[in-house]
Each structure stands twice: as C-alpha cells, then as structure tokens.
Design a protein around this motif. Structure first.
Motif, PDB file in Angstrom:
ATOM      1  N   TRP A 232      23.999   3.749  87.579  1.00 16.94           N
ATOM      2  CA  TRP A 232      24.207   2.374  88.075  1.00 16.94           C
ATOM      3  C   TRP A 232      22.887   1.636  88.254  1.00 16.94           C
ATOM      4  CZ3 TRP A 232      25.333   6.979  90.289  1.00 16.94           C
ATOM      5  CH2 TRP A 232      24.557   7.394  91.359  1.00 16.94           C
ATOM      6  N   ASN A 233      21.780   2.323  88.169  1.00 15.46           N
ATOM      7  CA  ASN A 233      20.466   1.687  88.299  1.00 15.46           C
ATOM      8  C   ASN A 233      19.772   1.488  86.949  1.00 15.46           C
ATOM      9  OD1 ASN A 233      20.454   1.407  91.123  1.00 15.46           O
ATOM     10  ND2 ASN A 233      19.912   3.561  91.383  1.00 15.46           N
ATOM     11  N   ARG A 234      20.506   1.608  85.877  1.00 15.46           N
ATOM     12  CA  ARG A 234      19.937   1.353  84.553  1.00 15.46           C
ATOM     13  C   ARG A 234      21.046   0.799  83.651  1.00 15.46           C
ATOM     14  NH1 ARG A 234      20.422   7.187  84.546  1.00 15.46           N
ATOM     15  NH2 ARG A 234      22.089   7.775  83.115  1.00 15.46           N
ATOM     16  N   ILE A 235      20.670   0.311  82.483  1.00 16.66           N
ATOM     17  CA  ILE A 235      21.625  -0.224  81.512  1.00 16.66           C
ATOM     18  C   ILE A 235      21.623   0.712  80.304  1.00 16.66           C
ATOM     19  CG2 ILE A 235      22.206  -2.152  80.005  1.00 16.66           C
ATOM     20  CD1 ILE A 235      20.836  -4.004  81.996  1.00 16.66           C
ATOM     21  N   ASP A 236      22.731   1.402  80.096  1.00 17.90           N
ATOM     22  CA  ASP A 236      22.829   2.353  78.996  1.00 17.90           C
ATOM     23  C   ASP A 236      23.502   1.757  77.765  1.00 17.90           C
ATOM     24  OD1 ASP A 236      21.645   4.218  80.613  1.00 17.90           O
ATOM     25  OD2 ASP A 236      23.529   5.078  81.314  1.00 17.90           O
ATOM     26  N   GLU A 237      24.281   0.704  77.950  1.00 17.99           N
ATOM     27  CA  GLU A 237      24.997   0.121  76.810  1.00 17.99           C
ATOM     28  C   GLU A 237      24.056  -0.714  75.946  1.00 17.99           C
ATOM     29  OE1 GLU A 237      28.752  -1.805  77.548  1.00 17.99           O
ATOM     30  OE2 GLU A 237      28.917  -0.804  79.495  1.00 17.99           O
ATOM     31  N   THR A 238      24.331  -0.705  74.660  1.00 22.68           N
ATOM     32  CA  THR A 238      23.630  -1.550  73.705  1.00 22.68           C
ATOM     33  C   THR A 238      24.655  -2.478  73.059  1.00 22.68           C
ATOM     34  OG1 THR A 238      23.934  -0.103  71.779  1.00 22.68           O
ATOM     35  CG2 THR A 238      22.094   0.418  73.269  1.00 22.68           C
ATOM     36  N   PRO A 239      24.219  -3.464  72.258  1.00 28.72           N
ATOM     37  CA  PRO A 239      25.189  -4.336  71.584  1.00 28.72           C
ATOM     38  C   PRO A 239      26.212  -3.596  70.740  1.00 28.72           C
ATOM     39  CG  PRO A 239      22.999  -5.302  71.477  1.00 28.72           C
ATOM     40  CD  PRO A 239      22.833  -3.941  72.080  1.00 28.72           C
ATOM     41  N   ALA A 240      25.931  -2.346  70.365  1.00 30.42           N
ATOM     42  CA  ALA A 240      26.877  -1.579  69.552  1.00 30.42           C
ATOM     43  C   ALA A 240      28.170  -1.286  70.301  1.00 30.42           C
ATOM     44  CB  ALA A 240      26.235  -0.268  69.096  1.00 30.42           C
ATOM     45  N   SER A 241      28.164  -1.394  71.632  1.00 26.82           N
ATOM     46  CA  SER A 241      29.354  -1.101  72.421  1.00 26.82           C
ATOM     47  C   SER A 241      30.181  -2.345  72.723  1.00 26.82           C
ATOM     48  CB  SER A 241      28.953  -0.433  73.741  1.00 26.82           C
ATOM     49  OG  SER A 241      28.222  -1.338  74.547  1.00 26.82           O
ATOM     50  N   LEU A 242      29.718  -3.513  72.297  1.00 26.15           N
ATOM     51  CA  LEU A 242      30.396  -4.766  72.626  1.00 26.15           C
ATOM     52  C   LEU A 242      31.298  -5.212  71.490  1.00 26.15           C
ATOM     53  CD1 LEU A 242      27.381  -6.689  74.185  1.00 26.15           C
ATOM     54  CD2 LEU A 242      29.150  -5.390  75.381  1.00 26.15           C
ATOM     55  N   PRO A 243      32.441  -5.840  71.809  1.00 24.36           N
ATOM     56  CA  PRO A 243      33.317  -6.350  70.741  1.00 24.36           C
ATOM     57  C   PRO A 243      32.673  -7.531  70.033  1.00 24.36           C
ATOM     58  CG  PRO A 243      34.102  -7.070  72.894  1.00 24.36           C
ATOM     59  CD  PRO A 243      32.974  -6.117  73.151  1.00 24.36           C
ATOM     60  N   LYS A 244      33.034  -7.702  68.775  1.00 22.93           N
ATOM     61  CA  LYS A 244      32.511  -8.830  68.019  1.00 22.93           C
ATOM     62  C   LYS A 244      33.199 -10.115  68.471  1.00 22.93           C
ATOM     63  CE  LYS A 244      31.158  -6.273  63.881  1.00 22.93           C
ATOM     64  NZ  LYS A 244      31.306  -6.137  62.413  1.00 22.93           N
ATOM     65  N   PRO A 245      32.441 -11.171  68.704  1.00 23.03           N
ATOM     66  CA  PRO A 245      33.062 -12.415  69.186  1.00 23.03           C
ATOM     67  C   PRO A 245      33.853 -13.101  68.077  1.00 23.03           C
ATOM     68  CG  PRO A 245      30.730 -12.759  68.757  1.00 23.03           C
ATOM     69  CD  PRO A 245      30.983 -11.281  68.571  1.00 23.03           C
ATOM     70  N   THR A 246      34.925 -13.797  68.489  1.00 27.82           N
ATOM     71  CA  THR A 246      35.701 -14.616  67.559  1.00 27.82           C
ATOM     72  C   THR A 246      35.414 -16.080  67.847  1.00 27.82           C
ATOM     73  OG1 THR A 246      37.567 -14.518  69.078  1.00 27.82           O
ATOM     74  CG2 THR A 246      37.538 -12.909  67.297  1.00 27.82           C
ATOM     75  N   ASP A 247      35.788 -16.919  66.923  1.00 25.92           N
ATOM     76  CA  ASP A 247      35.438 -18.338  67.029  1.00 25.92           C
ATOM     77  C   ASP A 247      36.467 -19.144  67.811  1.00 25.92           C
ATOM     78  OD1 ASP A 247      33.187 -17.892  65.524  1.00 25.92           O
ATOM     79  OD2 ASP A 247      34.212 -18.277  63.636  1.00 25.92           O
ATOM     80  N   LEU A 248      37.673 -18.563  68.048  1.00 26.44           N
ATOM     81  CA  LEU A 248      38.722 -19.382  68.638  1.00 26.44           C
ATOM     82  C   LEU A 248      39.174 -18.856  69.988  1.00 26.44           C
ATOM     83  CD1 LEU A 248      40.673 -21.725  68.389  1.00 26.44           C
ATOM     84  CD2 LEU A 248      42.252 -20.225  67.169  1.00 26.44           C
TER      85      LEU A 248
END
Length: 535
Positions: A498-514
């Motif tokens: 909880w005192n660090r950030i382990d996630e990278t952009p690879a764990s995030l969903p791709k944004p949609t335009d709508l």
C-alpha cells in the motif's frame, strides 16, 4: 475533474435507480476477527544479541507501518538491484498484470449493458420478378372491353428498393441483474489486483531469501575450505613428524581421514549453492547460463534494529491473500444475486425505425418512413428446477468462499506468529552458536597443546576439530536465519504494498471514445467499485 464531479453527483441517483431493487445479498467486507492475536500473552519486544555480524538485538514496534520497499532495510545495494531486475523481468508479473487487465476489460464490457444497443443497417436491393407471380398482371387486353384476343405472356418486372433502418433494444435492470453482474466483475478485478500484489510480494521475498541462502552456502563453503586447509597443514606437520619417528602412523591416517571427511562435505554444499543460484536466476527472469555471479555477503548485511509489527486488527487489510479471498467472497455473493435475478421476469424494450423507397432521393421523405415499437416481458414458466438449482449452487459457492476466507485469515495469523517465534529463537540460537563456536575453538587449541605435550591422544584432537567445523557451519546458518526470517516477517505482514505503486499501464483497460467517457458510465463504475470495497 469536472467529469469526476458530475459522476459523483450521479452516483446516489444511480444507487437508487439501478441497485435499489437489486435482488440477492448485499456484500459487506468481513470484520477483523475479534480477539485474534499472534501469541499467548505479550510477544517479546526485544530479542537477544550476539557479538557478531547480524547478531544485533531487534525491537518489535507494534503499529509501525511497513515500508513499500522493505528490502532496503538490509542496506544492500545488491539486494535492491536484484529485486528491481526480478520485478522488471519475471514473466509472472506480466502475467498477473495481463490477468488484471482482462478482468477490468470484462467489467468495462458488462457496464455497457446499462445502455441501449443500436444497430444501423443500409441496403440496396435490385430485384427482377415475373408478372406470372401476380396472376397475369401486366398482360395486354382489349381496350374496347371485349375478351382478350391475344396474350403476350408473362413479362419481367424489375425494381430497386432502398432501405435504411435503425434498431434499438434496451433491457432495464429491473431486478438488478446487470448491477450484480458488474459487481461480480469488479470483485473479480479486485481479486486479480490482489493476486498481482501477492505475486509481487512473493517474488521480492523469494529474491531476498534466495540471495541470503546463496550467501549462506558461500560462507559455509568458505568455512569448510578454510578448515580443510588448516587440516591439510596439520597433516603435513604430522607427516614430517612421522618421518622423524615422533608420531605413529595411526595419527597420520586419522588426520587423513579428517581431511577426507571435511572434503566430502564440500560437494553437497556446492550442489546446494548451484541449485540456489539457478533458482535465483529464474527469479530474475534469466536462464542458468546468464549467471553473472552477483552475490551478497552476510557479513556486510545490515540487520534491521526496529521491526514493524502490524496490529492484529489491521492484518486482514494488509495481506494480499486475505484480500484476494475477500474479493472471491464478494464475487460469490454477487453471483447469488445474478442467479436470483435469472429466476425473475425480464423486460425488454425494442424499437425499429427507418425508410424504404424505390429511389434513393425519396428515401428520407416522410411518406417513406416505417417504424415499430414493442415491449416484451418474458419469464421462465417451466424449467424442471434448473434455475432454482443454479441459484442453490451459487449459494453453496458462497458458503465455500466464506469458509476459505476464514481459513486464509487463520493462516495469515499463523504466518505472522511463526515469523515472530522464528525471530525470537533465531536470536537465541545465534547467541548460543557463537558461544559454542568460541568454546569449540578453545577446546581445539587446548587439545592440540595437550597432544603436543603428550598428555592426550590424537583422536581427542580430531574430535575437537570436527566439533569446531560443525560449530562454525551452524553459526553461519544461524546468521543467515536471522536475515531470512526478518524477510519472512515482512512478507507475513503484507510487504507494504500500500506504500508503493505496483501496477503499470499494462494492467489498465484500453479507453473507448464513447461510453467510458460518459459521466453516467463513470458513475455506474464508481457505484460498483464502492460496493466492491464495502469498507
């Protein structure tokens, strides 16, 4: 920030409209177990110390927070470098992030079920028909009203039809099936999130432990080789004295046996170190032949003096495995709601609108428009108990998840208790081993002096030498154990993720335009996530 504010403003409304009548249990995170602790009575707050590297006393500080990069407490640049390489290269981290993104993409997909679906079609058809299909329509006849005197037979009818159509379908979430589905998805994503943290924690702890174990074997090999050299030197002296007739052949043979026994202990140690090195390379994401020889020295490691000790009430919020089990419990709870909603009627609203014309220029005129609106309410009239038993299966899965959660919590407290006991007894063991090594060294010196004076037999010297070898090996092992079990305590307490950030952009969903940018979609997602946390 403005979009977030609008989403936050919509959240209470959505909570009432979308989930106010959601069937199934409303999940609440389990409370920390009452009265749970790490030991009977008060744990020892300060350990014993020994006058040797890694022998300092350690003090437990209840309630002290765990640093995110806890391995830096050892003050070893090499350990920090190994951990960084492992985190960047090991495939398990990439796999955990991909699994997290998959779960989040599934959530995003199911959030779309809150919105109507629309299908647009545009078609042009060129059709040829025969007038025979219409009972002779179009055949020639007498203009004077008399019977037809001749017939030209069927003729071809060719026409073009332009058609544009928009179909809209919407299923209101009357009984909360969709909100429960999204809630289950969010819980599944939370599970994968904590699995990523568990993977990160296990990998970092394994790297630290493997590096310490490698150093242990290296130190034991060095101790053994140093003693072999000392034994060999003694053998050379005995050999010369034997040639002078000062000692018996039995003494020389006994010394040779001691040298051979010490040499026999080397291959198992070298084998163990080689296998540990291979394991360390695997943690670093390397192949065995990529070993560059990086190693640490126990003598140069810093043993943390102050050790954080989380309060028992906080442990269940820190351990990734406990939080993963909680997420599975939440998902099982939401799945009961989905199964319950499946037993209830479903309302579907549909609408079709468009235009049909034989000429494209007339396609959008008012007189060429067509439409229909429909409402459908459907429910299962008879299914031989299929939906009922599906719901019962989800209830059984919920009971299973509850039991597994309790088992995980018990194991978490056991892990911390074991680590605390290990740290306490490791300090006592090292203190005793240092004293034992000192006594063994003194005993060897005395027996050698007595043997030189002719007041004892050589087997006494051999026994003292073997005792010293074992004492030194045990002392090195006790040194390493203090560092390894300190790392085990950090892991047992959750590792400070909880005192660090382990996630990278690879764990995030791709944004949609709508959809993803709409405030209502953000509010739905926020409501589902709030239900998921429920703390």
């Amino acid at each position: 920030m403005r979009a977030k504010g609008r989403a936050a403003a919509l959240t209470p409304l959505l909570a009432a409209l979308l989930s106010g009548c959601a069937v199934g249990p409303d999940f609440a995170a389990p409370d920390a177990p009452l009265g749970a602790g790490y030991a009977v009575g008060k744990p020892v707050s300060v350990t014993q110390s020994a006058a040797i590297a890694g022998g300092g006393a350690q003090r437990l500080v209840p309630g002290h927070d765990i640093p995110g990069e806890w391995w830096r407490l050892f003050r070893s640049k090499q350990i920090s470098a190994l951990v960084a390489e492992a985190v960047n290269n090991h495939p398990n981290i990439a796999a955990a992030e991909a699994a997290l993104r998959q779960a989040r993409e599934t959530t995003e997909a199911d959030v779309g079920s809150f919105f109507p679906s629309a299908t647009l079609t545009q078609s042009v058809a060129r059709t040829q028909m025969t007038t025979a299909q219409f009972g002779g329509l179009g055949q020639s006849s007498s203009s004077s009203g008399s019977q037809s005197s001749s017939s030209s037979g069927p003729t071809a009818l060719i026409y073009t039809l332009h058609n544009t159509n928009a179909a809209v379908s919407f299923t209101p979430d009357v009984f909360g099936k969709t909100i429960r589905t999204v809630e289950s998805d969010v819980a599944a994503a939370e599970y994968q999130r904590y699995q990523l943290e568990a993977t990160y924690l296990a990998l970092t702890a394994n790297v630290v432990t493997a590096a310490i174990t490698d150093s242990l074997y290296a130190s034991q090999i060095k101790v053994t080789r140093d003693l072999i050299a000392a034994y060999q030197k003694q053998l050379d002296i005995l050999q010369k004295r034997f040639e002078l007739g000062a000692v018996s052949a039995a003494d020389v043979v006994s010394e040779k046996a001691l040298v051979a026994q010490a040499q026999a202990t080397l291959p198992p140690l070298e084998k163990a170190r080689a296998q540990t090195r291979n394991q360390l390379m695997a943690y670093l994401g390397r192949f065995p032949n990529d070993d560059k020889g990086e190693a640490i020295d126990i003598e140069h490691l810093h043993l943390p003096r102050d050790l954080p000790l989380s309060l028992p009430s906080n442990l269940v919020r820190q351990r990734p495995d406990v939080l993963s089990a909680e997420a599975q419990l939440h998902q099982a709870s939401a799945n009961v709601g989905v199964a319950t909603a499946n037993m209830l009627p479903q309302l579907t609203l549909t609408g079709n609108g468009g235009s049909q014309a034989s000429n494209f220029s007339q396609l959008f005129l008012p007189q060429t428009s067509v439409y229909n609106l429909a409402t459908q309410l459907s429910g299962q009239a008879f299914d031989a108990g299929r939906l009922f038993h599906q719901r019962e299966a989800k209830l059984a899965a919920l009971e299973q998840a509850e039991a597994q959660y309790r088992a995980t919590v018990i194991s978490a407290f056991q892990n911390v208790a074991n680590a605390l006991q290990a740290i306490k007894h490791d300090a006592e063991t090292l203190r005793a081993q240092v004293a034992a090594e000192k006594a063994a060294a003194e005993s060897l010196d005395i027996s050698q002096a007595q043997y030189s004076a002719g007041s004892t037999t050589y087997p006494t010297v051999l026994n003292a030498a073997q005792t010293l070898l074992n004492a030194r090996l045990n002392r090195v092992q006790a040194q390493a154990a203090r560092f390894s079990d300190t790392a085990a305590l950090m892991q047992a307490l959750g590792g400070g993720w909880w005192n660090r950030i382990d996630e990278t952009p690879a764990s995030l969903p791709k944004p949609t335009d709508l959809i993803s940018t709409l405030p209502i979609a953000a509010a739905i997602r926020a409501e589902a996530e709030e239900r998921s946390r429920a703390r």
